[in-house]
Design an enzyme around this catalytic site. Sequence first.
Site, PDB file in Angstrom:
ATOM      1  N   CYS A   1     -36.615  51.771  55.444  1.00 36.16           N
ATOM      2  CA  CYS A   1     -36.171  50.857  56.215  1.00 36.16           C
ATOM      3  C   CYS A   1     -36.298  49.525  55.541  1.00 36.16           C
ATOM      4  O   CYS A   1     -37.251  49.188  54.867  1.00 36.16           O
ATOM      5  CB  CYS A   1     -36.719  50.664  57.554  1.00 36.16           C
ATOM      6  SG  CYS A   1     -36.181  49.470  58.535  1.00 36.16           S
TER       7      CYS A   1
ATOM      8  N   CYS B   1     -39.368  45.729  57.177  1.00 35.30           N
ATOM      9  CA  CYS B   1     -40.719  45.497  57.142  1.00 35.30           C
ATOM     10  C   CYS B   1     -41.151  45.457  55.499  1.00 35.30           C
ATOM     11  O   CYS B   1     -40.690  46.495  55.031  1.00 35.30           O
ATOM     12  CB  CYS B   1     -41.757  46.049  57.798  1.00 35.30           C
ATOM     13  SG  CYS B   1     -41.846  45.645  59.867  1.00 35.30           S
TER      14      CYS B   1
ATOM     15  N   CYS C   1     -37.883  51.396  66.655  1.00 39.53           N
ATOM     16  CA  CYS C   1     -38.509  50.636  65.700  1.00 39.53           C
ATOM     17  C   CYS C   1     -39.545  49.591  66.353  1.00 39.53           C
ATOM     18  O   CYS C   1     -39.597  49.309  67.645  1.00 39.53           O
ATOM     19  CB  CYS C   1     -37.475  49.341  65.492  1.00 39.53           C
ATOM     20  SG  CYS C   1     -38.155  47.938  64.575  1.00 39.53           S
TER      21      CYS C   1
ATOM     22  N   GLU D   1     -25.330  20.393  67.413  1.00 38.89           N
ATOM     23  CA  GLU D   1     -25.186  22.016  67.079  1.00 38.89           C
ATOM     24  C   GLU D   1     -23.775  22.436  66.809  1.00 38.89           C
ATOM     25  O   GLU D   1     -23.163  21.910  67.525  1.00 38.89           O
ATOM     26  CB  GLU D   1     -25.997  22.643  68.356  1.00 38.89           C
ATOM     27  CG  GLU D   1     -25.481  24.227  68.446  1.00 38.89           C
ATOM     28  CD  GLU D   1     -26.098  25.213  67.375  1.00 38.89           C
ATOM     29  OE1 GLU D   1     -27.469  24.880  66.955  1.00 38.89           O
ATOM     30  OE2 GLU D   1     -25.324  25.894  66.784  1.00 38.89           O
TER      31      GLU D   1
ATOM     32  N   ASP E   1     -33.963  21.609  61.923  1.00 39.49           N
ATOM     33  CA  ASP E   1     -34.190  23.048  62.022  1.00 39.49           C
ATOM     34  C   ASP E   1     -32.993  23.979  61.328  1.00 39.49           C
ATOM     35  O   ASP E   1     -32.415  24.368  62.355  1.00 39.49           O
ATOM     36  CB  ASP E   1     -34.500  23.361  63.423  1.00 39.49           C
ATOM     37  CG  ASP E   1     -35.125  24.912  63.547  1.00 39.49           C
ATOM     38  OD1 ASP E   1     -35.333  25.656  62.474  1.00 39.49           O
ATOM     39  OD2 ASP E   1     -35.479  25.437  64.628  1.00 39.49           O
TER      40      ASP E   1
ATOM     41  N   CYS F   1     -37.245  28.527  58.523  1.00 39.10           N
ATOM     42  CA  CYS F   1     -37.444  29.763  58.453  1.00 39.10           C
ATOM     43  C   CYS F   1     -37.274  30.227  56.790  1.00 39.10           C
ATOM     44  O   CYS F   1     -37.459  31.338  56.208  1.00 39.10           O
ATOM     45  CB  CYS F   1     -36.383  30.836  59.115  1.00 39.10           C
ATOM     46  SG  CYS F   1     -34.815  30.479  58.757  1.00 39.10           S
TER      47      CYS F   1
HETATM   48  N1  SAH Z   1     -33.606  24.571  66.895  1.00 39.95           N
HETATM   49  C1  SAH Z   1     -33.013  26.036  67.522  1.00 39.95           C
HETATM   50  C2  SAH Z   1     -31.922  26.534  66.499  1.00 39.95           C
HETATM   51  C3  SAH Z   1     -32.410  26.822  64.926  1.00 39.95           C
HETATM   52  S1  SAH Z   1     -31.719  28.024  64.121  1.00 39.95           S
HETATM   53  C4  SAH Z   1     -34.076  26.890  67.949  1.00 39.95           C
HETATM   54  O1  SAH Z   1     -35.271  26.603  67.535  1.00 39.95           O
HETATM   55  O2  SAH Z   1     -33.790  27.736  68.639  1.00 39.95           O
HETATM   56  C5  SAH Z   1     -30.423  26.896  63.220  1.00 39.95           C
HETATM   57  C6  SAH Z   1     -29.097  26.545  64.158  1.00 39.95           C
HETATM   58  O3  SAH Z   1     -28.297  25.674  63.147  1.00 39.95           O
HETATM   59  C7  SAH Z   1     -28.430  27.615  64.790  1.00 39.95           C
HETATM   60  O4  SAH Z   1     -28.109  27.390  66.191  1.00 39.95           O
HETATM   61  C8  SAH Z   1     -27.027  27.369  63.982  1.00 39.95           C
HETATM   62  O5  SAH Z   1     -26.071  27.817  64.916  1.00 39.95           O
HETATM   63  C9  SAH Z   1     -26.998  26.033  63.839  1.00 39.95           C
HETATM   64  N2  SAH Z   1     -26.248  25.555  62.598  1.00 39.95           N
HETATM   65  C10 SAH Z   1     -25.762  26.003  61.338  1.00 39.95           C
HETATM   66  N3  SAH Z   1     -25.276  25.333  60.711  1.00 39.95           N
HETATM   67  C11 SAH Z   1     -24.959  24.376  61.370  1.00 39.95           C
HETATM   68  C12 SAH Z   1     -24.183  22.999  60.982  1.00 39.95           C
HETATM   69  N4  SAH Z   1     -23.556  23.035  59.724  1.00 39.95           N
HETATM   70  N5  SAH Z   1     -24.141  21.990  61.919  1.00 39.95           N
HETATM   71  C13 SAH Z   1     -24.830  22.156  62.946  1.00 39.95           C
HETATM   72  N6  SAH Z   1     -25.860  23.156  63.334  1.00 39.95           N
HETATM   73  C14 SAH Z   1     -25.683  24.166  62.574  1.00 39.95           C
END
Ligand code: SAH
Length: 452
Positions: free
Chosen positions: A77, A80, A158, A332, A380, A407
């Site tokens: 897999c 991991c 899993c 978003e 984020d 991430c």
């Molecule tokens: N802060 C949130 C989401 C983080 S993930 C949390 O912690 O749950 C990253 C997010 O960015 C996702 O929801 C994705 O849909 C959004 N995203 C991706 N590209 C983007 C863009 N160009 N403009 C705005 N949002 C975007």
Amino acid sequence: MQKNEIYQTIVDDLTAEGQGVCHIDGMAVFVPGTAVGDEIKVRIVKVLKNYSFGIVEEIIKPSADRVEPDCVYYKQCGGCIFRHINYKKELEIKEKIVKDAFERIGKLGPAFLPIIGCESRKGYRNKAQYPVSADKNGKIICGFYAKRSHRVVSIENCILQPDIFSKIVDIIISYAKEKKISPYKEDNNTGVLRHIYLRKGHYSDEIMVCLVVRKDISRELKGLVKQLTEQVTGVKSIVMNINPKQTNVILGRKNVILWGNDTIVDIMCGNEILISPLSFYQVNTPQAEKLYEVAKEFAELTGNERVLDLYCGAGTIGLSMAHEAGSVLGVEVIPEAVENAKENAKINGIGNAKFICGDAGEIANKLAGEKMLPDVIIADPPRKGCDEQTIDAICKMNPKRIVMVSCNPATAARDCFILSKKGYITEKVQPVDLFGGTGHVECVVLMSKVQK
Ligand code: SAH
């Protein structure tokens, strides 16, 4: 060095992808599934100009970091990469991945806080997306992708997922067999059932079942809905997501509710959070709460600050800070997530949070043009990081602090490097492990405006 030669050596390093590295006659040889300190016999399988690949022929003396993998699918897999290494060592490696990214890519020297590890490397995920495929005999199977490929490995259970997920998958696959619902074929865009996508609220135990299909088969799924609602406690939402495209992107744009609600609810940092299938929601809830706690601490809120929460998803981070801030504005791109965020503010009685749907860069640029001056910007972004327009707009808005949640340490470090040329100093980095056993690691970064 030549193919098929065998050498005796000691593994002396590990890559960010979890491959052991040994050095033979000055040449780096990558050997998957090994640990630093392993004394091995390695067979060379591929020789390139500057490095080679090998496989283990024999482990002569195992490394002290080794443990017996607790998953029978581990070798095949692709999920991991650290299950043959103890968790303490995994955390050390993840700390190093983050540190290396900021020092090498970012050329930055922030303070690194010790990584916050998970309580367990098992059962922590609240979401699974199982690809559906056919085996050699054309029989429908479901599992996860093999390492570095799109070949599906049939997996019954899993250990990262809640136990109930395997029961749900069983019900769906048996039903598909009985009704002759064909598995999707990625190579020629035929077949119907593409993915089984499941979510379970960590605190609420509410379950969402989402069947990703190439075309509308709602009539054929009536019997399945009955079985799922009768046999699985906690099911609150059954959705069919239609994705007609020949793509490896899992979800399509259209959802059809087959039963129940279009959302499930969970609790995050004390707030009730509604989530749609298309909305992002961190997969490890308790660790995400720790991550957001750190983000809040880095934001140094005193009650008056205007907070801009870029890439806000269903609003989780901004809403967790709203009580300590003057106002929160979330941005978003996914409309369903923005709807969730607005509703989430409402159901939690949070009156000082607003949300806008659109591209982070475009909206931030527009806000900067309107002279919006947030005190703190949270960013984020997805794995690819922020784009140039977003970074430029952030700088135009001149916030005192930028808190980046990421991430992907490599793109976070790259973005911090760009921001360092525009007057922001990277003060500290907090790695948080949300993905025990896997190669992924999250981090929170505090950047402050340099005082002139
Ligand atoms: N802060 C949130 C989401 C983080 S993930 C949390 O912690 O749950 C990253 C997010 O960015 C996702 O929801 C994705 O849909 C959004 N995203 C991706 N590209 C983007 C863009 N160009 N403009 C705005 N949002 C975007």
